[in-house]
Scaffold this active site. Structure first.
Site, short mmCIF file in Angstrom:
data_model
loop_
_atom_site.label_atom_id
_atom_site.label_comp_id
_atom_site.label_asym_id
_atom_site.label_seq_id
_atom_site.Cartn_x
_atom_site.Cartn_y
_atom_site.Cartn_z
CG ASP A 30 -2.09 0.93 1.10
OD1 ASP A 30 -2.38 1.37 -0.03
OD2 ASP A 30 -2.70 1.26 2.13
CG HIS A 47 -0.31 2.16 -9.27
ND1 HIS A 47 -0.52 1.80 -7.95
CD2 HIS A 47 -1.39 2.90 -9.62
CE1 HIS A 47 -1.68 2.29 -7.54
NE2 HIS A 47 -2.22 2.98 -8.53
CG LEU A 141 9.19 -17.53 -3.44
CD1 LEU A 141 8.84 -17.42 -1.94
CD2 LEU A 141 9.83 -16.22 -3.90
C1 IPE Z 1 -5.43 -2.78 -0.22
O1 IPE Z 1 -5.09 -1.45 -0.38
C2 IPE Z 1 -5.43 -3.47 -1.55
C3 IPE Z 1 -4.12 -3.71 -2.14
C4 IPE Z 1 -2.97 -3.43 -1.60
C5 IPE Z 1 -4.15 -4.32 -3.44
P1 IPE Z 1 -6.18 -0.31 -0.55
O2 IPE Z 1 -5.44 0.96 -0.71
O3 IPE Z 1 -7.14 -0.68 -1.61
O4 IPE Z 1 -6.94 -0.37 0.85
P2 IPE Z 1 -7.81 0.71 1.59
O5 IPE Z 1 -8.84 1.20 0.63
O6 IPE Z 1 -6.89 1.80 2.01
O7 IPE Z 1 -8.39 -0.01 2.77
C1 IPE Z 2 -1.43 0.25 -3.39
O1 IPE Z 2 -1.28 1.61 -3.43
C2 IPE Z 2 -1.74 -0.35 -4.73
C3 IPE Z 2 -3.12 -0.82 -4.87
C4 IPE Z 2 -4.03 -0.77 -3.95
C5 IPE Z 2 -3.49 -1.35 -6.16
P1 IPE Z 2 -2.50 2.61 -3.44
O2 IPE Z 2 -2.90 2.86 -4.85
O3 IPE Z 2 -3.61 2.12 -2.58
O4 IPE Z 2 -1.84 3.89 -2.83
P2 IPE Z 2 -2.47 4.89 -1.77
O5 IPE Z 2 -2.96 4.06 -0.62
O6 IPE Z 2 -3.59 5.60 -2.46
O7 IPE Z 2 -1.34 5.78 -1.38
MG MG Z 3 -4.07 2.35 -0.63
#
Ligand code: IPE
Ligand code: IPE
Ligand code: MG
Length: 255
Positions: A30, A47, A141
């Protein structure tokens, strides 16, 4: 400690005797968007840079001898993001499989993808099938990519399959136990999670492997995913090694 007093996990490990190294690590990757925003970049750049962190995480798992690594890369709730972002994330999965598959295979990595296959474009389905087929015999792995994955959705799909067997008369409802349900989850072939790492300073699971993380140790790191490196992963593994897992029992050798 007698056999009767040793609580056992679903996969049969005696509680309190676990190795200092987790067998199965799950990572909620995240913070890509915030990483990009803090640099005045588009979220997509976060990303894109996140894929490099994926490669670093796989390297550490291989070096340290972690048996199974599950990466949360697209949740069933992430469909609620703008369509361009969803498409970008799908594109990154394509790119990752095309660019990294041969390397992963060479390193003895078995690739598996969990999550719903519904709504996934057919070219992605083919790439997933190809990655799983090519690497099926590898054993160094297991890299599990949780894509279009949500724990509640997974449990509902499993329950539906169990209910179908009951309806067909091949399964007695009274025989349904934890092992029967676990065998119908996407993760049936993998051990329960020992360690869940979440980056970006959020303290929640966001529908990630809720069943499988029942007794996992949770480590929350402030680092944003694109900055996740070997030091971050090793710090989480050290933190895990210092934890006392009890599985509802009592710490130590159980006198
Ligand atoms: C969780 O992250 C999903 C992934 C890492 C793929 P999100 O960014 O979607 O989660 P929330 O919305 O903050 O809970
Ligand atoms: C995690 O990063 C990737 C996915 C959930 C796909 P985010 O896109 O959720 O990044 P933040 O949380 O908005 O910073
Ligand atoms: Mg996120």
């Amino acid at each position: 400690m007698t056999a009767n007093t040793v609580p056992r996990t679903v996969n049969g490990d005696p509680a309190g005797c676990e190795a200092a190294l987790p067998r199965h690590v799950g990572i909620i990757m995240d913070g890509n968007g915030r990483w990009a925003a803090s640099r005045g970049l588009f979220r997509s750049e976060g990303h894109r840079r996140g894929v490099e962190a994926v490669r670093r995480a796989v390297d550490v798992a291989l070096k340290r001898g972690v048996a199974c690594l599950t990466l949360f890369s697209f949740s069933s709730e992430n469909w609620s993001r703008p369509v361009e972002e969803v498409e970008f994330l799908f594109g990154l999965l394509r790119l990752f499989i095309r660019r990294d598959l041969a390397d992963l295979h060479r390193q003895g990595v078995r690739v598996k993808v969990i999550g719903s296959r519904e709504r996934l474009p057919s070219d992605i389905l083919s790439l997933i099938a190809e990655a799983e087929r090519l690497t099926a015999a590898n054993s160094r792995l297991t890299l599990v990519v949780a894509f279009n994955y949500g724990s509640r959705d997974e449990i509902v799909r499993a329950v539906r399959r169990v209910a179908e067997r009951v309806q067909a008369g091949t399964l007695d409802p009274a025989a349904i136990d934890e092992a029967i349900l676990a065998a119908d989850l996407d993760t049936a072939a993998f051990p329960d999670l020992d360690l869940v790492i979440r980056t970006s300073g959020e303290y929640r699971l966001s529908n990630f492997l809720l069943w499988q993380a029942a007794y996992a140790e949770l480590v929350f790191l402030p680092v944003l995913w694109p900055d996740f490196d070997a030091a971050s992963f090793n710090a989480a593994l050290d933190e895990y090694a210092a934890r006392s897992r009890r599985f509802g029992g009592i710490a130590g050798s159980g006198v």
